[in-house]
Every structure is written in structure tokens, then in C-alpha cells.
Enzyme design. Structure first.
Site, short mmCIF file in Angstrom:
data_model
loop_
_atom_site.label_atom_id
_atom_site.label_comp_id
_atom_site.label_asym_id
_atom_site.label_seq_id
_atom_site.Cartn_x
_atom_site.Cartn_y
_atom_site.Cartn_z
N GLU A 25 0.19 7.56 -2.86
CA GLU A 25 -0.97 8.07 -3.62
C GLU A 25 -0.72 8.20 -5.12
OE1 GLU A 25 -3.79 7.98 -2.40
OE2 GLU A 25 -3.40 7.96 -0.24
N GLY A 34 -13.31 10.58 0.67
CA GLY A 34 -14.10 9.74 -0.22
C GLY A 34 -13.96 8.29 0.21
N GLY A 35 -12.72 7.87 0.38
CA GLY A 35 -12.45 6.50 0.80
C GLY A 35 -11.16 6.40 1.57
N HIS A 46 -9.41 2.74 -6.74
CA HIS A 46 -8.35 3.46 -6.04
C HIS A 46 -8.02 2.81 -4.69
CE1 HIS A 46 -5.97 7.07 -4.90
NE2 HIS A 46 -6.38 6.71 -3.68
N GLU A 47 -9.05 2.64 -3.87
CA GLU A 47 -8.79 2.09 -2.53
C GLU A 47 -8.30 0.64 -2.61
OE1 GLU A 47 -8.54 4.37 -0.56
OE2 GLU A 47 -9.84 5.89 -1.43
N ARG A 71 -17.01 15.04 2.81
CA ARG A 71 -15.70 14.98 2.14
C ARG A 71 -15.18 16.40 1.89
NH1 ARG A 71 -13.59 14.47 -3.57
NH2 ARG A 71 -11.55 13.54 -3.28
N HIS A 77 -4.61 0.39 -3.39
CA HIS A 77 -3.76 0.60 -2.22
C HIS A 77 -3.36 -0.71 -1.55
CE1 HIS A 77 -3.19 4.85 -1.49
NE2 HIS A 77 -4.49 5.13 -1.54
N TYR A 94 -1.08 13.04 -5.77
CA TYR A 94 -1.96 12.16 -6.55
C TYR A 94 -1.76 12.35 -8.05
CZ TYR A 94 -4.77 11.35 -2.30
OH TYR A 94 -5.20 11.02 -1.04
N GLN A 131 -5.06 7.62 9.62
CA GLN A 131 -4.14 8.34 8.75
C GLN A 131 -4.39 9.84 8.91
OE1 GLN A 131 -4.45 7.59 4.50
NE2 GLN A 131 -2.37 8.22 4.13
N1 BES Z 1 -5.52 7.34 1.91
C1 BES Z 1 -6.37 8.26 1.27
C2 BES Z 1 -7.18 9.10 2.23
C3 BES Z 1 -6.35 9.92 3.19
C4 BES Z 1 -5.23 10.62 2.75
C5 BES Z 1 -6.71 9.99 4.51
C6 BES Z 1 -4.48 11.36 3.67
C7 BES Z 1 -5.97 10.74 5.40
C8 BES Z 1 -4.84 11.42 4.99
C9 BES Z 1 -7.33 7.57 0.29
O1 BES Z 1 -6.77 6.48 -0.37
C10 BES Z 1 -7.65 8.55 -0.78
O2 BES Z 1 -6.78 8.89 -1.53
N2 BES Z 1 -8.90 9.01 -0.80
C11 BES Z 1 -9.34 9.98 -1.76
C12 BES Z 1 -10.07 9.33 -2.89
C13 BES Z 1 -9.35 9.35 -4.14
C14 BES Z 1 -9.98 8.48 -5.17
C15 BES Z 1 -8.78 10.56 -4.70
C16 BES Z 1 -10.32 10.89 -1.07
O3 BES Z 1 -10.93 10.48 -0.11
O4 BES Z 1 -10.47 11.99 -1.53
ZN ZN Z 2 -5.42 7.01 -1.90
#
Ligand code: BES
Ligand code: ZN
Length: 590
Positions: free
Chosen positions: A307, A257-258, A284-285, A541, A288, A372, A128
Site C-alpha cells: 500500500e 473504495g476499490g 491507485h488500484e 466504504r 497495484h 498508506y 483480501q
Molecule cells: N487493497 C486495498 C483494499 C483492501 C485493503 C482490502 C486491505 C482489504 C484489506 C485497495 O487497494 C485500497 O487501498 N483501497 C482503498 C482506496 C485507496 C485509494 C486509499 C480503499 O478502498 O479505501
Molecule cells: Zn491499495
């Protein structure tokens, strides 16, 4: 079903990839991935087929026993190179042999000293938003889905995992070969694998953890409640259609983060904190799996559908597993963060729309909290207008109606009007989606834990430093929200007092530390800098580091510190993290 996607050269009206059989051979010495892909299309294609690639070296493309003609006939700094297969005469299957470049955006090759064990290298993919094309030619748009099978060949003792079903392992000529299958169709950005010294431990019947042996025990304790989260999510959103839900603990250099890779969430090891304080990230993950992986945004301009819906769904799971109070506090904190982001971006900035205008832009460079948190607030408004019970029915119907499909913001609006007529007008949903800013009052969130933070803040503003006793029962989220309320700055000595009050030298909570370092820089609390550098050197991160670097370059006293800190640790970070911070420094002219 296809939508023009500004981030793909592919043209799904020519034919659509439905299945790929992969053989993947990572070469740790050359730092390249060798890929054989056998591609099946939904129909025989005559004439041309356009595919996305980026810095790929193609050895050959074959159909039956003959070579197919191909060329790179268009190139774009963001999209990469268009691979043009031409002169096809009813071709429905072909195979491609390619090698990734050493700087493929989807791969990070980690040195042993970047892992928990320190003895073996680690490799993983992160596709992604638009990086699958750096691994193999594909229709790299979230509007196309395919199933796959794969074999990964690794040198022992390394093992590999994929966001897919494991089918077993064998030894072939001294190499370990793991086999996988992904029977549910996925968009290319959810293709994922990792290679390292990994072991597995179950935490429930359908849930488990993959991690290095050095962290598996701590991780299994931290995420022991994952099966409860899975059950809570199923009750809310309908059956879990991906069979297993496992988590892979990533080295802390992971830039997120994930990442919601299907069946196997990739989770930053920094969230193994020893206090279960960051486990909402799993909610959160996991969410999805429904919002994002089943119902997918058709383009990255509709990213809020992934998101925003997921952040809302996450709060619903958290309400059940952690309790309403903890969940509402986090929502209140996010609303505050959102207001600060609006201040920074400007209330009229197009980047504060939910549907983002991204043509000609790299979606990763436009990443922000807006999809988000503004998305979360919109879903809360819709819930309030419809009533919780009706809205829950709507969500289940939405997921059922669009599962394994990709949709646009327009399709969401149509479905909303169809199933909850009038609700969209009550909340003025089009304004939320297509216009910048936030409707009046939308950021007001009721939370008793948040109110307690406000009352300590009020006393502090009147000159009363909170006593240890007054904040003794606070969670790390309350501490973080409190520090956020003190932005932009407090006297340096007060900042140092809060550091001791909350025992921040001892915490492993990255979100809290990030908030503290931002406040410390703004408040010229100079002693915090070496600790921030230590934090920056060990956690990847980039969302943790962006606000701190923004503060560093904006405050005259710290302006010259930013560049050397980045340069000392650049080599340890993912290119996304380096690029995000580099943009901040370059914009500030340092
Ligand atoms: N899918 C996202 C991570 C992502 C977004 C990767 C756009 C590449 C491009 C993942 O689900 C996510 O939102 N991660 C967040 C954690 C969240 C709890 C806010 C992160 O890693 O900050
Ligand atoms: Zn996400």
C-alpha cells in the site's frame, strides 16, 4: 521461496499449489457457493499437506479414483480450520468438492434493492486479506501464487465476471456458463468474481467498464481517462503484464473504495460522482498492477510494501494525468490526516510502525492509514535522497527483479542497499520501517493549493468567515482539507455556514462528506445527523464512516445516537463494515 506467515496454517515446504481448475456454482436461494476445485501441486507430496479453510463444508477429496484421508486438526478464531490431508503417497493432483457457509467472509449477497437497477440480486467476492479460505481450501498466504481456470454457472439473465481473462459463454441445461483463465500466477487474495446484471463498454483499446445498464453511461464518462492512466503507468513502471485493465462498478455497499483484482479492479459505485473528482482511486488500484500484484507483500505484516509503494505510485500517475498541483495537494492532505492518526493512536503505538506486528491479530482489524500515508512519505523521502531520475530507475529495476514474487521488508531493504547504496542511511529507512512515529519534518509537503487553504484558515482563525468568492475556485479536495484543519471543532453555526458555502447538500463526493460529518458531530451541528444517516445507509466504504462513529460516541450529545443508527442499517452493510463500527461502539461502551 517461502516465509513463515502468521496468518496461514499452510506449510509451503510440503509442496506448493501451482494451478487450480474451478467450477463455481452460486446458489442465490441458499446463499452458498458450491465449488469443485482440481488442484495441482509443484511436486508429488508424500505424507501430509496442510491447507487453510474457514467454515467450509467438504463433501469429498479425491485423487485419481480414490478418496483421500483428511481431517480438521487445528482451529483458531482468526486463522480458521487447518485442513490436514494425510497419508499421501506421491500425490501431485487432487480434487475437492466443498460448499461455503452462509456467512462466508469472502462473499456478499446483495438484495435487488441494493443495486442500481433494483431488479436483480448481486454477488461478489472480496478475498483480501484472509478470506479466500472461506471459498475453497488453499494455501491462503500472499507468498504462494497459482494460475487458474474457472467456470461459473449462473441462472439467466445474470452474468458473471472474474479478475481473469474471459474465454466465452455457453448455455448448458438452462444455465449460463462463463469460462475464464488466469494465466499469470496470483496469490489467493487476488482471486475474485462477481455475478449480477452486467454490461460492458470499452473506454480504450485495453480498458473498459463493467456495470449495471443503469450506471454504465455515467461510469464510462467518469473513467474515460483510464487508458491515459494505463499509458502513464507503463511509462513509469514498465510494461503492463496483465493484458487488459477493466473496472467493475460495484454496488455502493462494497466495503472499500476499490480493490485491485488483477485485470478487473472492483470500484465502489459511490465514486461515480459525476465530476471525475474521485478518479485518482483508479490511479491507485491500477498502480497495484505493479506494486502489489507483481511485487507482492510476503505477509500482511509487510502490507506497507503493497500500500505504501502503491500510494506513492498513484501520486506519480496522478501527476501526469491530473497534474502536479492536484497530486501534491492530496499528499499534503494525507500528511495532515496521518498526523491526526498518530495523535489518536499515540506516537509510540506499535501500529504506527510500517512493518506491523500482527501475529495473533486479524490483519483486517488492524487496517489503518499508516501503511498508506507513512509509506507514501517514506517513498517520497527515498526519491528525494536519490534524485527522481535515479529513483525511477530503481523502481523499474525493483519491479523487474521481483515480478510475480512475494517479498518481505527485509528483502526490500537489501535491494535498496544494493541498488541505491547509502540512500537508506540518509533517510534512516530502518527507523521508518521498524520504529513507531514519524521523523521530524517528514510530513511537510509543499503545495500551493494547500497554502491557499492555510491562508483561508488563518483568516478564519482571526475571525473572518471566507466569502463564496474567496473559495470559488477550490476543488473538493481543498474543501475537504480545509474542513479537516478545523477539527476537532468549530462553533455549530460556522459548521453550518461551511455546509452552505461548499454546497455540500449537492455533492456526491464521499470523502468530502465524511470529513464534513465528522466535523459536524464534533461541532454539535445537529441538523447534519439525518443526512449522515442517509449517507451511512447508502454507502458501504467503512473508512468513510469510522471517523464519524468515533466522533458520535465521544461527544456526549451524540453518544446515544450511534447504536440506533448502526442497528437500523446493519443489514445493508458488509460484515467488515459492521465489524469495524461495532468495534468502535463496543470500545466506547455503547
Ligand atoms: N487493497 C486495498 C483494499 C483492501 C485493503 C482490502 C486491505 C482489504 C484489506 C485497495 O487497494 C485500497 O487501498 N483501497 C482503498 C482506496 C485507496 C485509494 C486509499 C480503499 O478502498 O479505501
Ligand atoms: Zn491499495
Amino acid at each position: 521461496m517461502s516465509t513463515p506467515d502468521p496468518h496461514s496454517f499452510s506449510d509451503p515446504t510440503q509442496g506448493v499449489i501451482t494451478h487450480i481448475r474451478f467450477r463455481l456454482r452460486p446458489d442465490f436461494t441458499a446463499r452458498v457457493l458450491r465449488v469443485q476445485a482440481h488442484v495441482r501441486l509443484d511436486r508429488p507430496v508424500t505424507g501430509s499437506l496442510f491447507l487453510d479453510t474457514r467454515h467450509l463444508q467438504i463433501a469429498q477429496i479425491r485423487h485419481a479414483d480414490s478418496d483421500l484421508a483428511w481431517s480438521y486438526d487445528r482451529e483458531d478464531p482468526i486463522l480458521g480450520q487447518r485442513l490436514h490431508l494425510s497419508g499421501l503417497d506421491g500425490v501431485q493432483e487432487f480434487s475437492v468438492e466443498s460448499t461455503s457457509s452462509q456467512t462466508a467472509a469472502a462473499l456478499q449477497w446483495l438484495e435487488p434493492d441494493q443495486t442500481a437497477g433494483g431488479r436483480h440480486p448481486f454477488l461478489y467476492s472480496q478475498c483480501q486479506s484472509c478470506s479466500a479460505r472461506t471459498l475453497f481450501p488453499c494455501q491462503d498466504t500472499p507468498s504462494v501464487r497459482f494460475t487458474y481456470e474457472a467456470e461459473i454457472e449462473t441462472p439467466p439473465p445474470l452474468t458473471s465476471v472474474m479478475a481473469a481473462e474471459g474465454l466465452g459463454v455457453s448455455l448448458q441445461g438452462g444455465r449460463v456458463v462463463h469460462r475464464f483463465a488466469m494465466p499469470q500466477p496470483i496469490p489467493s487474495y487476488l482471486f475474485a468474481f462477481a455475478v449480477g446484471n452486467l454490461v460492458f463498454e470499452a473506454v480504450g483499446p485495453r480498458t473498459g467498464i463493467y456495470a449495471e445498464p443503469e450506471t454504465i453511461q455515467a461510469a464510462a464518462w467518469e473513467f474515460a481517462e483510464n487508458e491515459d492512466r494505463l499509458r502513464a503507468a507503463e511509462a513509469l513502471f514498465g510494461p503492463y503484464l496483465w493484458d487488459r485493465y477493466d473496472v467493475l462498478i460495484m454496488p455502493p455497499a462494497f466495503p472499500y473504495g476499490g480493490m485491485e483484482n488483477p485485470r478487473l479492479t472492483f470500484l465502489n459505485g459511490a465514486y461515480v460522482q459525476g465530476d471525475r473528482g474521485g478518479t485518482w482511486l483508479v490511479a491507485h488500484e491500477l498502480a497495484h498492477a505493479w506494486t502489489g500484484n507483481l511485487v507482492t507483500n510476503a505477509t500482511w505484516e509487510d502490507f506497507w510494501l503493497n500500500e505504501g509503494a502503491t500510494t506513492y505510485a498513484e501520486t506519480r500517475i496522478s501527476e501526469i494525468v491530473e497534474g502536479v498541483a492536484a497530486s501534491d495537494l492530496r499528499t499534503a492532505g494525507r500528511a495532515q490526516t496521518l498526523l491526526r492518526d498518530f495523535d489518536r493512536l499515540g506516537p509510540q503505538s506499535p501500529m504506527t510502525r510500517l512493518r506491523l506486528p500482527l501475529a495473533g491479530k486479524d490483519p483486517d482489524e488492524s487496517y489503518s492509514n499508516i501503511p498508506y500515508f507513512k509509506g507514501l512519505l517514506l517513498f517520497r523521502q527515498l526519491e528525494r535522497a536519490a534524485g527522481r531520475e535515479r529513483f525511477d530507475g530503481f523502481l523499474k529495476a525493483y519491479i523487474e527483479a521481483f515480478r510475480f514474487r512475494s517479498i518481505t521488508s527485509e528483502a526490500f531493504l537489501e535491494f535498496l542497499e544494493d541498488r541505491l547504496p547509502g540512500v537508506g542511511q540518509v533517510v534512516d529507512v530502518r527507523r521508518w520501517i521498524y520504529e513507531p512515529g514519524l521523523p521530524e519534518g517528514a510530513a511537510d509537503v509543499t503545495s500551493s493549493l494547500f497554502d491557499d487553504v492555510l491562508s483561508v484558515e488563518e483568516a478564519y482563525r482571526r475571525g473572518e468567515l471566507p466569502s463564496a468568492q474567496r473559495v470559488a475556485g477550490w476543488t473538493t479536495t481543498q474543501q475537504g482539507v480545509f474542513l479537516g484543519r478545523l477539527l476537532p471543532a468549530v462553533p455549530a453555526s460556522d459548521c453550518a455556514y461551511f455546509d452552505r458555502l461548499f454546497r455540500l447538500q449537492e455533492t456526491k463526493d464521499g470523502a468530502l462528506l465524511s470529513r464534513f460529518y465528522e466535523l459536524a458531530v464534533r461541532s454539535a451541528n445537529r441538523e447534519a445527523i439525518p443526512r449522515f444517516e442517509q449517507f451511512f445507509s447508502s454507502v458501504g466504504r467503512y473508512q468513510f464512516h469510522e471517523p464519524v462513529f468515533r466522533a458520535l460516541v465521544q461527544e456526549p450529545w451524540s453518544r446515544e445516537l450511534a447504536r440506533p443508527i448502526l442497528e437500523r442499517w446493519r443489514h445493508r452493510h458488509h460484515p467488515h463494515t459492521v465489524a469495524a463500527i461495532e468495534r468502535i461502539l463496543v470500545e466506547a461502551g455503547v
